[in-house]
Scaffold this motif. Structure first.
Motif, PDB file in Angstrom:
ATOM      1  N   ALA A 144       0.820  -1.210   0.000  1.00  0.00           N
ATOM      2  CA  ALA A 144       0.000   0.000   0.000  1.00  0.00           C
ATOM      3  C   ALA A 144       0.854   1.261   0.000  1.00  0.00           C
ATOM      4  N   SER A 145       2.082   1.178   0.508  1.00  0.00           N
ATOM      5  CA  SER A 145       2.949   2.352   0.548  1.00  0.00           C
ATOM      6  C   SER A 145       3.360   2.807  -0.847  1.00  0.00           C
ATOM      7  N   LYS A 146       3.288   1.935  -1.815  1.00  0.00           N
ATOM      8  CA  LYS A 146       3.700   2.303  -3.164  1.00  0.00           C
ATOM      9  C   LYS A 146       2.756   3.305  -3.805  1.00  0.00           C
ATOM     10  N   THR A 147       1.537   3.382  -3.326  1.00  0.00           N
ATOM     11  CA  THR A 147       0.546   4.274  -3.945  1.00  0.00           C
ATOM     12  C   THR A 147       0.358   5.581  -3.185  1.00  0.00           C
ATOM     13  N   GLY A 148       1.143   5.817  -2.117  1.00  0.00           N
ATOM     14  CA  GLY A 148       1.055   7.102  -1.439  1.00  0.00           C
ATOM     15  C   GLY A 148       0.901   6.975   0.061  1.00  0.00           C
ATOM     16  N   HIS A 149       0.954   8.130   0.727  1.00  0.00           N
ATOM     17  CA  HIS A 149       0.872   8.155   2.187  1.00  0.00           C
ATOM     18  C   HIS A 149      -0.517   7.778   2.692  1.00  0.00           C
ATOM     19  N   GLY A 150      -1.551   8.206   1.969  1.00  0.00           N
ATOM     20  CA  GLY A 150      -2.914   7.929   2.433  1.00  0.00           C
ATOM     21  C   GLY A 150      -3.206   6.446   2.514  1.00  0.00           C
ATOM     22  N   THR A 151      -2.880   5.711   1.456  1.00  0.00           N
ATOM     23  CA  THR A 151      -3.125   4.262   1.480  1.00  0.00           C
ATOM     24  C   THR A 151      -2.249   3.569   2.497  1.00  0.00           C
ATOM     25  N   ASN A 152      -1.058   4.099   2.737  1.00  0.00           N
ATOM     26  CA  ASN A 152      -0.188   3.522   3.757  1.00  0.00           C
ATOM     27  C   ASN A 152      -0.809   3.653   5.138  1.00  0.00           C
ATOM     28  N   VAL A 153      -1.341   4.841   5.450  1.00  0.00           N
ATOM     29  CA  VAL A 153      -1.965   5.060   6.763  1.00  0.00           C
ATOM     30  C   VAL A 153      -3.215   4.188   6.917  1.00  0.00           C
ATOM     31  N   ILE A 154      -4.022   4.116   5.871  1.00  0.00           N
ATOM     32  CA  ILE A 154      -5.261   3.338   5.943  1.00  0.00           C
ATOM     33  C   ILE A 154      -4.946   1.855   6.135  1.00  0.00           C
ATOM     34  N   ALA A 155      -3.990   1.350   5.360  1.00  0.00           N
ATOM     35  CA  ALA A 155      -3.636  -0.071   5.478  1.00  0.00           C
ATOM     36  C   ALA A 155      -3.030  -0.360   6.850  1.00  0.00           C
ATOM     37  N   LEU A 161      -3.581   1.265   9.738  1.00  0.00           N
ATOM     38  CA  LEU A 161      -4.647   1.294  10.741  1.00  0.00           C
ATOM     39  C   LEU A 161      -5.519   0.042  10.663  1.00  0.00           C
ATOM     40  N   ALA A 162      -5.823  -0.393   9.446  1.00  0.00           N
ATOM     41  CA  ALA A 162      -6.659  -1.585   9.283  1.00  0.00           C
ATOM     42  C   ALA A 162      -5.994  -2.826   9.865  1.00  0.00           C
ATOM     43  N   VAL A 163      -4.702  -3.000   9.564  1.00  0.00           N
ATOM     44  CA  VAL A 163      -3.991  -4.162  10.090  1.00  0.00           C
ATOM     45  C   VAL A 163      -3.845  -4.067  11.604  1.00  0.00           C
ATOM     46  N   GLY A 164      -3.574  -2.852  12.119  1.00  0.00           N
ATOM     47  CA  GLY A 164      -3.459  -2.694  13.563  1.00  0.00           C
ATOM     48  C   GLY A 164      -4.740  -3.006  14.306  1.00  0.00           C
ATOM     49  N   LEU A 165      -5.873  -2.522  13.788  1.00  0.00           N
ATOM     50  CA  LEU A 165      -7.163  -2.819  14.416  1.00  0.00           C
ATOM     51  C   LEU A 165      -7.505  -4.298  14.300  1.00  0.00           C
ATOM     52  N   GLU A 166      -7.143  -4.904  13.187  1.00  0.00           N
ATOM     53  CA  GLU A 166      -7.400  -6.343  13.018  1.00  0.00           C
ATOM     54  C   GLU A 166      -6.603  -7.168  14.023  1.00  0.00           C
ATOM     55  N   SER A 167      -5.354  -6.777  14.270  1.00  0.00           N
ATOM     56  CA  SER A 167      -4.528  -7.534  15.226  1.00  0.00           C
ATOM     57  C   SER A 167      -5.068  -7.389  16.649  1.00  0.00           C
ATOM     58  N   VAL A 168      -5.610  -6.211  16.974  1.00  0.00           N
ATOM     59  CA  VAL A 168      -6.156  -6.019  18.316  1.00  0.00           C
ATOM     60  C   VAL A 168      -7.425  -6.830  18.499  1.00  0.00           C
TER      61      VAL A 168
END
Length: 368
Positions: free
Chosen positions: A348-359, A361-368
């Motif tokens: 996701a980092s390859k397409t910009g900062h926004g997708t990096n932050v979204i991805a 946060l999504a993975v972090g919330l999923e792990s919790v």
């Protein structure tokens, strides 16, 4: 409910427990910070001498020393206070089962010091980090974490306070609260069941942590990195890198300047992954813990009137061990670059900062 002493005496003893807990927590945090500084120096020295096995051993044993010392101080403080209160207050109509209620102040004192260590270190670190980045990068145009910037040194000091002293104090607080809470439950259970020897049920969590010290020490001492059989390609690459490093060192010597020798990646490939080494020690600790808990539950919690009740406590303890193993594997899955969550964030980092932050946060919330 019968009292051990007058309200004034109980308040004094609880306050005394508070002070002892705060002092022990402060000692744990300070020793953790003291050991970490010296361990880091020795690990850096071993790595600079290309001693991979020594660097792993020093790092692991330095961290293990801090952890074992925290648990030791916690157990010693609780046991010493219990013995002191027993000698001071008994015989009493309330009996020995009321003593753990006076130890609550011990965990509160530990919590207070842990709070200051965590918040103080974290706030100090963040303020210094932001200041170092703004002044160093934007105004002075010097690299990040450059020792010429005084704010960087303050940042590193804050990291040491928050991550080492704060972590040791927080670990001390967690263990003390866990032990004292379990002792209170064991005392109530023994009193309700009219057991002739309530000390066994009250001190079962203390004995568990005492066994943990032995188990952890054995696991640490048996954890050593092993060499892998190098592939032909890595041997050729190592020979080529060594020849290049020797020629560069000779050229630097002839030119009158000092050369910096770096460890080739092909040489590092002959050793096993550090995570594999740590997991082997963790498996050893888990197996030994299971055996120790089984023996303790049978010896301490067995009662002739209900001969099978110790199996229930053993089952709860083994579920806790299994849960810790599950936590380890889940954390490894979500934080290791070999698994898909981290790879998705990198993609996701390859397409910009926004997708990096979204991805992220999504993975972090999923792990919790």
């Amino acid at each position: 409910t019968a009292r051990l002493a007058s309200p004034t005496q109980e308040a004094f003893l609880t306050s005394f427990s508070f002070l002892v807990g705060a002092g022990c927590s402060g000692i744990s945090g300070y020793v953790g910070m003291w050991i970490s500084v010296r361990t880091n120096l020795r690990v850096a020295s071993a790595a600079g001498r290309n001693r991979y096995d020594e660097a792993i051993a020093v790092a692991l044993r330095g961290g293990a020393f801090c952890g074992l010392l925290v648990v030791t101080v916690c157990i010693f403080g609780i046991t010493a206070l219990f013995v002191l209160f027993e000698l001071t207050l008994l015989p009493s109509p309330a009996g020995v089962t009321r003593i753990p209620n006076l130890l609550v102040g011990y965990s509160f004192g530990a919590s207070l010091v842990a709070l200051f260590a965590q918040l103080g270190g974290g706030i100090f670190t963040k303020a210094a980090d932001v200041g170092a980045d703004l002044v160093g990068k934007l105004e002075a145009q010097i690299p990040e974490d450059d020792p010429r910037n005084p704010a960087v040194i303050a940042d590193l000091v804050g990291d040491n306070v928050g991550d080492c002293a704060g972590r040791g104090a927080d670990l001390f607080e967690s263990i003390s609260a866990e032990i004292i809470g379990s002792m209170i439950l064991g005392a109530e259970l023994a009193e309700t069941a009219s057991l002739p020897n309530p000390i066994a049920f009250m001190f079962f969590p203390v004995l568990i942590h005492a066994c943990d010290l032995v188990v952890s020490a054995v696991a640490v001492l048996t954890t050593h990195p092993t060499r892998r059989r190098p592939s032909p390609a890595s041997v050729v690459a190592s020979s080529s890198c060594a020849a290049t490093l020797c020629s560069n060192a000779l050229a630097d010597a002839e030119a009158g300047c000092g050369g910096v020798v770096e460890v080739p990646l092909s040489v590092m490939a002959t050793w096993e992954d550090p995570m594999d080494c740590l997991k082997r020690g963790y498996v050893t600790a888990v197996v030994l813990s299971g055996l120790a808990i089984t023996c303790l539950a049978r010896v301490v919690l067995y009662h002739a009137k209900v001969p099978g009740v110790w199996l229930n406590y053993l089952g709860c303890a083994l579920i806790g061990v299994a849960t810790s193993v599950a936590f380890l594997e889940i954390t490894k899955y979500y934080t290791d670059y070999r698994h898909s969550p981290v790879q998705r964030i990198a993609l996701a980092s390859k397409t910009g900062h926004g997708t990096n932050v979204i991805a992220g946060l999504a993975v972090g919330l999923e792990s919790v």
